[in-house]
Design an enzyme around this catalytic site. Structure first.
Site, PDB file in Angstrom:
ATOM      1  N   HIS A 152      -3.987  -3.289   7.889  1.00  0.00           N
ATOM      2  CA  HIS A 152      -5.563  -3.585   7.230  1.00  0.00           C
ATOM      3  C   HIS A 152      -5.668  -5.046   6.839  1.00  0.00           C
ATOM      4  O   HIS A 152      -6.827  -5.553   7.116  1.00  0.00           O
ATOM      5  CB  HIS A 152      -5.599  -2.790   6.197  1.00  0.00           C
ATOM      6  N   GLN A 198     -10.274  -2.113   2.404  1.00  0.00           N
ATOM      7  CA  GLN A 198     -11.023  -0.740   2.452  1.00  0.00           C
ATOM      8  C   GLN A 198     -11.914  -0.168   1.440  1.00  0.00           C
ATOM      9  O   GLN A 198     -12.969   0.671   1.475  1.00  0.00           O
ATOM     10  CB  GLN A 198      -9.904   0.486   2.564  1.00  0.00           C
ATOM     11  N   HIS A 249       1.341   0.047   8.470  1.00  0.00           N
ATOM     12  CA  HIS A 249      -0.153   0.456   8.595  1.00  0.00           C
ATOM     13  C   HIS A 249      -1.155  -0.267   7.775  1.00  0.00           C
ATOM     14  O   HIS A 249      -2.041  -0.760   7.977  1.00  0.00           O
ATOM     15  CB  HIS A 249      -0.229   1.931   8.370  1.00  0.00           C
ATOM     16  N   GLU A 250      -0.657  -0.338   6.077  1.00  0.00           N
ATOM     17  CA  GLU A 250      -1.345  -1.046   5.331  1.00  0.00           C
ATOM     18  C   GLU A 250      -1.518  -2.603   5.709  1.00  0.00           C
ATOM     19  O   GLU A 250      -2.561  -3.198   5.426  1.00  0.00           O
ATOM     20  CB  GLU A 250      -1.015  -0.701   4.118  1.00  0.00           C
ATOM     21  N   GLY A 289      -1.667   5.629   0.932  1.00  0.00           N
ATOM     22  CA  GLY A 289      -1.838   4.154   0.910  1.00  0.00           C
ATOM     23  C   GLY A 289      -3.380   3.662   1.174  1.00  0.00           C
ATOM     24  O   GLY A 289      -4.193   4.443   1.517  1.00  0.00           O
ATOM     25  N   CYS A 328      -5.823   7.681   8.308  1.00  0.00           N
ATOM     26  CA  CYS A 328      -6.210   6.602   7.571  1.00  0.00           C
ATOM     27  C   CYS A 328      -7.636   7.000   6.801  1.00  0.00           C
ATOM     28  O   CYS A 328      -8.626   7.604   7.496  1.00  0.00           O
ATOM     29  CB  CYS A 328      -6.678   5.387   8.789  1.00  0.00           C
ATOM     30  N   LEU A 329      -7.609   6.730   5.477  1.00  0.00           N
ATOM     31  CA  LEU A 329      -8.802   6.908   4.824  1.00  0.00           C
ATOM     32  C   LEU A 329     -10.196   6.450   5.345  1.00  0.00           C
ATOM     33  O   LEU A 329     -11.376   7.165   5.114  1.00  0.00           O
ATOM     34  CB  LEU A 329      -8.669   6.560   3.364  1.00  0.00           C
TER      35      LEU A 329
HETATM   36 ZN    ZN Z   1      -5.408   2.802   6.838  1.00  0.00          ZN
END
Ligand code: ZN
Length: 173
Positions: A143, A54, A139-140, A49, A97-98
């Site tokens: 962000h 991001q 989660h996304e 995701g 998380c990236l």
């Molecule tokens: Zn994330």
């Protein structure tokens, strides 16, 4: 496909990650190009995701792909996602998380959420998400509010996570 490119993924403590993303007025070719880039970037990472903020674009756009490695890719696109209802029952799930690479911890999330969003073509979709889909979209969507999963952890764990990311970035540089 024309123009698809891999973008740099911002990592903590980049302040852009704390910005609140803005709604998208219309799903235009420009937004689709952003989604194409985000998907390419997410596959390259690899991750399941990615929110637009991001890659430094604070707009309400998310891409996901929850297909298992051996399965065909199954890209999912979310523009202006909203949670209409959520199940009160919560379950812990180990998240990563990236933007916080190599850090994992258990976060409690609602097991089932009812979503409304615009798809890749700008069509409105209303559906329930559960399991990994429910975890990942929550989660996304965090962000988009400038919230990272480490914000749910203790201050000590959060500080440690940010330090770890900074140290690893330095080693890479
Ligand atoms: Zn994330």
């Amino acid at each position: 496909m024309k123009g698809m490119s891999i973008r740099a993924i911002l990592t903590v403590p980049n302040p852009i990650l704390k910005q609140v993303s803005k709604p998208v007025a219309k799903v235009t070719d420009e937004i689709r190009a952003l989604m194409d880039d985000m998907l390419e970037t997410m596959y390259d990472a690899p991750g399941i995701g990615l929110a637009a903020v991001q890659v430094g674009e604070p707009v309400n756009v998310i891409v996901m792909d929850l297909a298992k490695n051996e399965d065909e890719p199954a890209p999912m696109y979310f523009v202006n996602p909203e949670i209409l209802e959520m199940n009160e029952e919560e379950k812990p799930y180990e998240e990563g998380c990236l933007s916080v690479p190599d850090v994992y911890d258990e976060i409690d999330r609602s097991v089932r959420v009812k979503l409304k969003y615009l798809d890749y073509h700008g069509k409105e979709v209303v559906e329930w998400a559960e399991g990994l889909y429910a975890v990942c979209i929550q989660h996304e969507m965090d962000h988009l509010k400038g919230v990272l999963f480490i914000d749910y952890l203790s201050r000590l764990k959060r500080t440690r996570a940010v330090k770890k990311v900074q140290k690893n970035e330095k080693l890479k540089a």
